[in-house]
Design a protein around this motif. Structure first.
Motif, short mmCIF file in Angstrom:
data_model
loop_
_atom_site.label_atom_id
_atom_site.label_comp_id
_atom_site.label_asym_id
_atom_site.label_seq_id
_atom_site.Cartn_x
_atom_site.Cartn_y
_atom_site.Cartn_z
N VAL A 1 2.66 4.15 6.90
CA VAL A 1 3.85 3.95 7.73
C VAL A 1 4.13 2.45 7.81
O VAL A 1 3.22 1.66 8.06
N ALA A 2 5.38 2.07 7.60
CA ALA A 2 5.73 0.64 7.72
C ALA A 2 6.11 0.33 9.17
O ALA A 2 6.81 1.11 9.82
N PHE A 3 5.62 -0.81 9.66
CA PHE A 3 5.91 -1.19 11.05
C PHE A 3 5.99 -2.72 11.16
O PHE A 3 5.38 -3.43 10.36
N PRO A 4 6.77 -3.21 12.14
CA PRO A 4 6.88 -4.67 12.27
C PRO A 4 5.69 -5.27 12.99
O PRO A 4 5.09 -4.64 13.88
N THR A 5 5.34 -6.48 12.62
CA THR A 5 4.44 -7.30 13.43
C THR A 5 5.22 -8.60 13.69
O THR A 5 6.35 -8.73 13.24
N TYR B 1 6.62 -7.42 8.17
CA TYR B 1 6.39 -5.97 8.29
C TYR B 1 5.11 -5.60 7.54
O TYR B 1 4.84 -6.12 6.45
N GLY B 2 4.32 -4.71 8.15
CA GLY B 2 3.09 -4.24 7.52
C GLY B 2 3.23 -2.80 7.06
O GLY B 2 4.09 -2.06 7.54
N LEU B 3 2.38 -2.42 6.10
CA LEU B 3 2.34 -1.05 5.62
C LEU B 3 1.00 -0.48 6.05
O LEU B 3 -0.03 -0.79 5.47
N GLY B 4 1.03 0.33 7.14
CA GLY B 4 -0.21 0.66 7.84
C GLY B 4 -0.77 2.02 7.49
O GLY B 4 -0.04 2.98 7.22
N ALA B 5 -2.10 2.10 7.52
CA ALA B 5 -2.80 3.38 7.35
C ALA B 5 -4.08 3.32 8.17
O ALA B 5 -4.60 2.23 8.45
N ASP B 6 -4.60 4.49 8.52
CA ASP B 6 -5.87 4.60 9.24
C ASP B 6 -6.97 3.92 8.41
O ASP B 6 -7.31 4.38 7.33
N ALA C 1 -5.22 -0.51 8.74
CA ALA C 1 -5.22 -1.47 7.64
C ALA C 1 -3.77 -1.67 7.25
O ALA C 1 -3.02 -0.70 7.12
N ALA C 2 -3.35 -2.91 7.10
CA ALA C 2 -1.94 -3.13 6.77
C ALA C 2 -1.71 -4.44 6.04
O ALA C 2 -1.81 -5.51 6.63
#
Ligand code: TXA
Ligand code: MG
Length: 450
Positions: A64-68, A72-77, A188-189
């Motif tokens: 899932v992409a989300f802003p920091t 923007y990061g591409l995050g996963a567990d 992780a992103a």
């Protein structure tokens, strides 16, 4: 069908999240809210969107992409291999490049460090003392620290790419922190761009690169900082900055135990054969399609650049052509308009009306006005005049924060206009985040002029 082809067929949704609607944050029972905190449930649509995205992250192998606050990061567990492999698949990124893990509070970090072996109140804090002053000062914020990965670590091996350490940070974004909190696992992103492209600072940038490769992009508006976090290793003596970023070396050196911090990055050696210690530093990065010409000295665009651009575009140097090449110019501190191409000496510049505003809009008060993009036609002085080029100029401003904030967006927007080359005015890379800006520009550059 190969898994990689299937990955292009996903329906990508951009979901707006209003940070103001997220609900209440409540400090935990410990002395600081950085140690632990709670997110109180809210009835808002934004809260529900985040909750759904968090549940998706818990089970999905698609990131899932989300802003920091940085990019923007591409995050996963970070604790599930399948989920982390999904990041490498979506980005097309080599898997020998470790990923940064993101935590929402120090308790989540302590859980990783102690690999589930902490039993009670009497335990020593597993966070090394050297990092305490940095964490106190700069977390949440654009600072990534390296820590030893414990035996039987909860982190999936794909996060560390086989290294004995892991990189971690607490992002300064209520949206990112809430997402991690709701997911209940470190995320992780890496930056949410396709591998080698400039890092994304808006949800639209992410959509451009990853459309069809992921299902969810959380849109929290443009990122404030605009360049990635600074990566430091405090477990060696003296401590080292491995990647310059949103936090300057000067500020790090002001912390107890960090006075002698050295730079562990060298732009020239990164491009050469020596293996850099932050593995991500060895790849060509942040590159638009267009040729990037970085001018580190005072010189601007030179008249002789125009024939060479014609040559690059496969045109003879000065014939009339219905499609003269387009040329991007990124100004920062000292260049005159149009990169110093002086009207009257050998050419005439006819500015187009109505400057366009670059897609990046400032997220909050305290930032400069939206960045404008101006366009002009460049003619020679023949009679009748020949159009030699089409100019597109972006002025990032003189403040280093504004330059960092707008840099990646400027490169991306110029690329969308299919310019043949982008001339960029370099900045002083000492001190402030200028080091990060110049580091990224040197990596994007096809040619560096001193
Ligand atoms: O601002 C940021 O840091 C963004 C946002 C999304 O948080 N993230 C980001 O992640 O830039 P990424 O994965 O694109 O960059 C990670 C950098 C790379 O240069 C990588 O080599 C280095 O950190 N790194 C990560 N873990 C490391 C480790 N254990 N040892 C050395 N370098 C490491
Ligand atoms: Mg990146």
């Amino acid at each position: 069908m190969a898994a990689d082809e299937a990955a292009h067929l996903l329906e990508t949704r951009v979901l707006p999240v209003e940070v103001g609607d997220l609900g209440l944050f409540k400090a935990g029972s410990k002395s600081t809210s950085v140690d632990t905190w709670q997110l109180l449930q809210s009835a808002s649509a934004s809260y529900q969107t985040l909750k759904d995205a968090a549940s998706y992250l818990q089970t999905s192998s698609i990131p899932v992409a989300f802003p920091t606050e940085t990019v923007y990061g591409l995050g996963a567990d970070a604790t599930r291999s399948e989920a982390v492999k999904g990041i490498y698949r979506a980005k097309g990124r080599p898997s020998d490049n470790p990923l940064i893990s993101h935590v929402c509070d120090l308790d989540m970090l302590r859980d990783i460090l102690s690999a589930g072996e902490r039993s009670g109140h009497g335990d020593l804090d597993p966070i090394p003392e050297i990092y305490k002053p940095l964490i106190d000062q700069f977390w949440p914020g654009p600072l990534t620290i390296l820590l030893p990965n414990p035996p039987r670590s909860r982190l999936a091996p794909e996060v560390t790419a086989g290294l004995k350490s892991f990189g971690v940070r607490m992002p300064d974004s209520p949206l990112a922190l809430s997402l991690i909190k709701l997911a209940g696992v470190p995320l992780a992103a890496p930056s949410a761009n396709a591998s080698t492209k400039p890092s994304p600072t808006t949800a639209q940038h992410v959509l451009h690169d990853l459309n069809g490769r992921i299902e969810i992009i959380l849109d929290g508006g443009p990122c404030h900082v605009g360049v990635e976090s600074t990566v430091v290793d405090g477990l060696c003596d003296p401590p080292v900055v491995l990647r310059p970023g949103g936090l300057s070396l000067d500020r790090i050196r002001q912390c107890r135990g960090w006075e002698r911090t050295i730079k562990g990055y060298k732009d020239s050696s990164e491009l050469g054969s020596a293996a850099p210690r932050a593995p991500g530093m060895k790849y060509k990065h942040y590159s638009p399609k267009a040729k990037v010409i970085l001018c580190e000295g005072a010189s601007g665009v030179h008249p002789s650049d125009i024939p060479s651009l014609h040559k690059d575009a496969g045109l003879p140097p000065s014939i009339p052509t219905s499609q003269p090449p387009a040329l991007g110019i990124v100004r920062t501190r000292t260049w005159k308009p149009w990169g110093g191409l002086a009207t009257g000496e050998w050419c005439r510049i006819a500015p187009c009306e109505d400057p366009q505003t670059i897609s990046l809009r400032q997220a909050s008060a305290g930032h400069a006005a939206p960045i404008e993009m101006r366009e002009a036609k460049l003619y020679n002085l023949d009679d009748p005049p020949l159009q030699l080029a089409y100019l597109v100029e972006v002025e990032l401003g003189t403040d280093m924060k504004d330059i960092a904030h707008g840099l990646f967006a400027a490169l991306r927007d110029l690329d969308r206009r299919d310019v043949a080359a982008i001339f960029v005015e370099g900045v002083d890379d000492e001190g402030d985040i200028g080091a990060a800006v110049m580091n990224r520009l040197r990596k994007a550059a096809t040619e560096v002029r001193c």
